[in-house]
Design a protein around this motif. Structure first.
Motif, PDB file in Angstrom:
ATOM      1  N   ASP A 419      29.636 -27.022 -13.377  1.00 22.20           N
ATOM      2  CA  ASP A 419      30.616 -26.961 -14.461  1.00 22.20           C
ATOM      3  C   ASP A 419      30.039 -26.382 -15.743  1.00 22.20           C
ATOM      4  OD1 ASP A 419      32.776 -27.963 -13.075  1.00 22.20           O
ATOM      5  OD2 ASP A 419      32.199 -30.042 -13.414  1.00 22.20           O
ATOM      6  N   THR A 420      28.760 -25.967 -15.713  1.00 20.67           N
ATOM      7  CA  THR A 420      28.119 -25.530 -16.957  1.00 20.67           C
ATOM      8  C   THR A 420      28.458 -24.090 -17.311  1.00 20.67           C
ATOM      9  OG1 THR A 420      26.145 -24.720 -15.823  1.00 20.67           O
ATOM     10  CG2 THR A 420      26.179 -27.055 -16.446  1.00 20.67           C
ATOM     11  N   LEU A 421      28.897 -23.309 -16.343  1.00 16.73           N
ATOM     12  CA  LEU A 421      29.188 -21.874 -16.515  1.00 16.73           C
ATOM     13  C   LEU A 421      27.945 -21.065 -16.880  1.00 16.73           C
ATOM     14  CD1 LEU A 421      32.598 -21.948 -18.433  1.00 16.73           C
ATOM     15  CD2 LEU A 421      32.202 -21.898 -15.989  1.00 16.73           C
ATOM     16  N   LEU A 422      26.748 -21.660 -16.723  1.00 19.15           N
ATOM     17  CA  LEU A 422      25.522 -20.940 -17.067  1.00 19.15           C
ATOM     18  C   LEU A 422      25.148 -19.911 -16.007  1.00 19.15           C
ATOM     19  CD1 LEU A 422      23.343 -23.910 -18.399  1.00 19.15           C
ATOM     20  CD2 LEU A 422      24.517 -22.165 -19.745  1.00 19.15           C
ATOM     21  N   PHE A 423      25.750 -20.005 -14.836  1.00 20.46           N
ATOM     22  CA  PHE A 423      25.399 -19.130 -13.718  1.00 20.46           C
ATOM     23  C   PHE A 423      26.197 -17.834 -13.713  1.00 20.46           C
ATOM     24  CE2 PHE A 423      28.793 -21.956 -12.651  1.00 20.46           C
ATOM     25  CZ  PHE A 423      29.743 -21.112 -12.126  1.00 20.46           C
ATOM     26  N   ILE A 424      27.138 -17.679 -14.640  1.00 20.51           N
ATOM     27  CA  ILE A 424      28.111 -16.591 -14.551  1.00 20.51           C
ATOM     28  C   ILE A 424      27.452 -15.209 -14.543  1.00 20.51           C
ATOM     29  CG2 ILE A 424      29.982 -15.435 -15.807  1.00 20.51           C
ATOM     30  CD1 ILE A 424      30.865 -17.874 -14.269  1.00 20.51           C
ATOM     31  N   LEU A 477      30.879 -15.041  -0.559  1.00 19.51           N
ATOM     32  CA  LEU A 477      30.696 -13.705   0.008  1.00 19.51           C
ATOM     33  C   LEU A 477      30.889 -12.598  -1.034  1.00 19.51           C
ATOM     34  CD1 LEU A 477      32.612 -14.241   3.378  1.00 19.51           C
ATOM     35  CD2 LEU A 477      30.156 -13.852   3.136  1.00 19.51           C
ATOM     36  N   HIS A 478      31.135 -12.996  -2.304  1.00 21.57           N
ATOM     37  CA  HIS A 478      31.367 -12.043  -3.397  1.00 21.57           C
ATOM     38  C   HIS A 478      32.614 -11.193  -3.164  1.00 21.57           C
ATOM     39  CE1 HIS A 478      26.854 -12.150  -4.793  1.00 21.57           C
ATOM     40  NE2 HIS A 478      27.411 -13.344  -4.691  1.00 21.57           N
ATOM     41  N   ASP A 479      33.573 -11.744  -2.422  1.00 20.00           N
ATOM     42  CA  ASP A 479      34.869 -11.084  -2.224  1.00 20.00           C
ATOM     43  C   ASP A 479      35.807 -11.659  -3.284  1.00 20.00           C
ATOM     44  OD1 ASP A 479      37.265 -10.028  -1.415  1.00 20.00           O
ATOM     45  OD2 ASP A 479      37.051 -10.550   0.705  1.00 20.00           O
ATOM     46  N   TRP A 480      35.685 -11.133  -4.517  1.00 23.41           N
ATOM     47  CA  TRP A 480      36.335 -11.767  -5.656  1.00 23.41           C
ATOM     48  C   TRP A 480      37.850 -11.714  -5.562  1.00 23.41           C
ATOM     49  CZ3 TRP A 480      32.247 -14.061  -6.731  1.00 23.41           C
ATOM     50  CH2 TRP A 480      31.020 -13.429  -6.890  1.00 23.41           C
ATOM     51  N   ASP A 481      38.417 -10.594  -5.106  1.00 25.58           N
ATOM     52  CA  ASP A 481      39.882 -10.470  -5.053  1.00 25.58           C
ATOM     53  C   ASP A 481      40.491 -11.505  -4.109  1.00 25.58           C
ATOM     54  OD1 ASP A 481      40.064  -8.376  -6.879  1.00 25.58           O
ATOM     55  OD2 ASP A 481      39.686  -6.855  -5.343  1.00 25.58           O
ATOM     56  N   ASN A 482      39.938 -11.621  -2.907  1.00 23.27           N
ATOM     57  CA  ASN A 482      40.474 -12.609  -1.968  1.00 23.27           C
ATOM     58  C   ASN A 482      40.232 -14.031  -2.455  1.00 23.27           C
ATOM     59  OD1 ASN A 482      41.802 -11.261   0.181  1.00 23.27           O
ATOM     60  ND2 ASN A 482      39.830 -10.529   0.946  1.00 23.27           N
ATOM     61  N   CYS A 518      35.728 -16.012 -10.915  1.00 24.30           N
ATOM     62  CA  CYS A 518      35.796 -14.765 -10.131  1.00 24.30           C
ATOM     63  C   CYS A 518      36.198 -13.590 -11.020  1.00 24.30           C
ATOM     64  CB  CYS A 518      36.784 -14.926  -8.977  1.00 24.30           C
ATOM     65  SG  CYS A 518      36.258 -16.153  -7.762  1.00 24.30           S
ATOM     66  N   HIS A 519      37.137 -13.831 -11.976  1.00 24.35           N
ATOM     67  CA  HIS A 519      37.504 -12.766 -12.915  1.00 24.35           C
ATOM     68  C   HIS A 519      36.312 -12.369 -13.780  1.00 24.35           C
ATOM     69  CE1 HIS A 519      41.750 -12.235 -12.123  1.00 24.35           C
ATOM     70  NE2 HIS A 519      41.973 -13.548 -12.194  1.00 24.35           N
ATOM     71  N   LEU A 520      35.498 -13.346 -14.160  1.00 24.89           N
ATOM     72  CA  LEU A 520      34.297 -13.033 -14.938  1.00 24.89           C
ATOM     73  C   LEU A 520      33.337 -12.161 -14.134  1.00 24.89           C
ATOM     74  CD1 LEU A 520      33.448 -16.373 -16.789  1.00 24.89           C
ATOM     75  CD2 LEU A 520      34.031 -14.189 -17.835  1.00 24.89           C
ATOM     76  N   GLU A 524      36.562  -9.000 -15.778  1.00 23.25           N
ATOM     77  CA  GLU A 524      37.937  -9.070 -16.298  1.00 23.25           C
ATOM     78  C   GLU A 524      38.009 -10.247 -17.262  1.00 23.25           C
ATOM     79  OE1 GLU A 524      39.992  -7.215 -12.242  1.00 23.25           O
ATOM     80  OE2 GLU A 524      40.243  -9.346 -12.717  1.00 23.25           O
ATOM     81  N   TYR A 525      37.460 -10.043 -18.452  1.00 26.02           N
ATOM     82  CA  TYR A 525      37.239 -11.159 -19.373  1.00 26.02           C
ATOM     83  C   TYR A 525      38.546 -11.725 -19.919  1.00 26.02           C
ATOM     84  CZ  TYR A 525      32.594  -9.168 -19.096  1.00 26.02           C
ATOM     85  OH  TYR A 525      31.409  -8.680 -18.631  1.00 26.02           O
ATOM     86  N   GLY A 526      39.532 -10.851 -20.185  1.00 25.16           N
ATOM     87  CA  GLY A 526      40.808 -11.338 -20.692  1.00 25.16           C
ATOM     88  C   GLY A 526      41.492 -12.246 -19.687  1.00 25.16           C
ATOM     89  N   ARG A 527      41.504 -11.823 -18.412  1.00 21.35           N
ATOM     90  CA  ARG A 527      42.105 -12.651 -17.366  1.00 21.35           C
ATOM     91  C   ARG A 527      41.329 -13.961 -17.200  1.00 21.35           C
ATOM     92  NH1 ARG A 527      45.796 -10.748 -13.755  1.00 21.35           N
ATOM     93  NH2 ARG A 527      46.429  -8.568 -13.956  1.00 21.35           N
TER      94      ARG A 527
END
Length: 528
Positions: A419-424, A477-482, A518-520, A524-527
């Motif tokens: 939950d830290t978001l440090l990995f983004i 799997l880094h398949d962000w869209d799915n 996944c948007h990050l 896609e920062y706005g999304r």
């Protein structure tokens, strides 16, 4: 007596004279020195001194004496036997959930133990050849073996056998890179021992054959075929067209050519392998069944599926007769037969074959196994085709459960929520073997999802949970869209499935956070 209990102590005392007599007789027959070098690691590990046994197998003086007294191949054989037994004992203790198991780096122990044997074997060969070695500016050190005695050449061959033995052991434990290094050293020594005339060395052909097998294990098919071709030339030249070792190489080469879709060449190799095996064993032998099964695979892909089925049936009957109904080879043949029956659209029969393959695989391999999950996935597909939806969903769910369990063992972080978001800024990559596991898992989810919607409704909580789990796998799997689509679908099913209940709860927040991550990753920062 250490930690041994009273009953064990009394057994030892009762048999002490028998044991001492047996040791005395063994020492008289082989000599106390040889007896000690052979038996000391075994007795040490049997006394539950596992770490000390590894240390002994790496200890320079002990290994040097083993090589000097037992010979290079004798020392290698003793080391391989000790390592096999030691790893078996460790596995046995783990299976028994013994709490007092000391932490041991098994990989380091195995590799360093064998490295010591290699070191002293090569020391012996270097001593034999150092007076016959010249330095060439282009080729480096060149050994003139023509001046070596027959005894020296025999010692070089023995050292080659030692390297081959260790390489085979490492391959058996999955150390394919190290396996190949030892095989190459074995081949070099064997070539020296026959004074460069490797075409007359059956022993060299054995190493080349194993090098082909090793290359096949790491997916290098073309290199594997090249090694098999070299082994085949030597074996035919030295042993003749009808030798079983010729059949073994032809069979392996034919199987590789089959996988490479080189149908004509593959069939030629397999037919010749079958001819030789039938010549020696008759057609009712499991080795003949193995070759027939590959011929069936080839016909399934490039010939007549009905004729392929005849080969599979014949192979299955032989294996059931020779090996019994519960052998894993029987399960593999049943599985291949079921796949072929799928192709022929004989789904009721294929499901029967899959179920029997599943029974044997669970019996032999255990409930939590990759091949068991594969079988369940195929059974789910067949049950879906014949519209037995409840049964199909049950198979897919069981397959998913097994795969998630296997992944959690190999990838403990798969269950951790950060939950830290440090990995983004740095999405974690997976090992190639884990990528394969996750890909198989997502296929199960993709088959289970429409069935769950059909049976439970499109907005049922099971649909939401399934989509959430799918999103996590796609994210790995880094398949962000799915992944985004799965998380949004889960959120939509969750909200629409609770028309009267609270919609803005913690689970909904987690789904939105995961989609945002996944948007990050997609910038896609706005999304996000």
């Amino acid at each position: 007596w250490g930690d041994h209990n009273a009953s064990f102590r009394s057994t030892i005392e009762m048999n002490e004279q028998h044991w001492n007599y047996a040791v005395m007789k063994a020492c008289e027959e082989v000599g106390s020195n040889i007896y000690t070098l052979r038996m000391l690691p075994l007795n040490t590990m049997r006394a539950n001194h596992i770490k000390e046994t590894f240390e002994l197998l790496k200890e320079k003086t002990f290994v040097r004496r083993r090589v000097r007294i037992l010979g290079a191949s004798g020392a290698a054989n003793a080391h391989v036997t000790d390592v096999d037994e030691l790893l078996r004992l460790i596995e046995e203790r783990i299976d028994d959930d013994e709490a007092d198991i000391e932490p041991i780096d098994e990989q380091d122990g195995v590799l360093n133990s064998y490295q010591q044997v290699k070191k002293y074997c090569l020391h012996v060969t270097n001593e034999l050849t150092k007076h016959h070695t010249e330095v060439d500016g282009e080729d480096g050190a060149v050994i003139d073996v023509s001046a070596l005695s027959k005894a020296a050449l025999a010692k070089l061959a023995d050292a080659g056998d030692a390297m081959h033995l260790i390489g085979a052991s490492l391959g058996g434990y999955g150390f394919f890179g190290e396996e190949m290094e030892y095989y190459k050293e074995a081949l070099r020594l064997k070539e020296l021992s026959c004074q460069g005339n490797i075409d007359k060395s059956v022993s060299a052909s054995d190493t080349l054959h194993c090098m082909g097998f090793s290359m096949d294990n790491v997916g290098k098919s073309e290199e594997a075929i090249e090694y098999y071709d070299r082994a085949l030339e030597i074996r035919i030249e030295c042993l003749g067209q009808d030798d079983l070792r010729v059949a073994e190489t032809l069979h392996n080469k034919g199987a590789l050519l089959c996988e490479a879709d080189r149908a004509d060449e593959a069939m030629e190799c397999l037919e010749e392998a079958l001819r030789i095996r039938e010549l020696h064993h008759g057609e009712e032998h499991e080795s003949c069944a193995d070759t027939m099964q590959w011929m069936g695979n080839l016909l399934r892909k490039h010939g007549d599926p009905s004729e392929a089925l005849d080969y599979f049936k014949f192979a299955l009957r032989i294996k059931q007769t020779r090996l019994g109904n519960d052998d894993i080879d029987v399960a593999n043949t049943l599985f291949n037969t079921a796949v072929l029956l799928d192709d022929l659209e004989k789904y009721e029969l294929s499901l029967i074959a899959y179920k029997e393959a599943l029974r044997i695989r669970k019996l032999v391999l255990g409930e939590k196994n990759d091949e068991v999950a594969d079988t369940l996935f195929c059974m789910g597909n067949v049950a879906t085709v014949i519209e037995n939806h409840d049964e199909a969903l049950g198979y897919f769910k069981e397959s998913i459960s097994i795969r998630e369990g296997l992944i959690s063992e190999e990838d403990p972080t798969s269950q951790v929520i950060d939950d830290t978001l440090l990995f983004i800024s740095n999405p974690r990559s997976l090992r190639p073997d884990l990528v394969s596991q996750y890909q198989k898992l997502i296929k199960c989810f993709e088959e289970a999802l429409p069935l769950t919607k059909l049976l439970a409704g499109p907005n049922h909580k099971d649909v939401s949970r399934l989509l959430d789990r799918m999103g996590e796998v796609y994210k790995r799997l880094h398949d962000w869209d799915n992944a985004i689509g799965s998380f949004q679908g889960s959120l939509r099913a969750r909200k629409e499935g609770k028309p009267e209940g609270p919609k803005d709860d913690k689970e909904s927040a987690l789904l939105m956070q995961r989609a945002g991550e996944c948007h990050l990753y997609k910038n896609e920062y706005g999304r996000a």
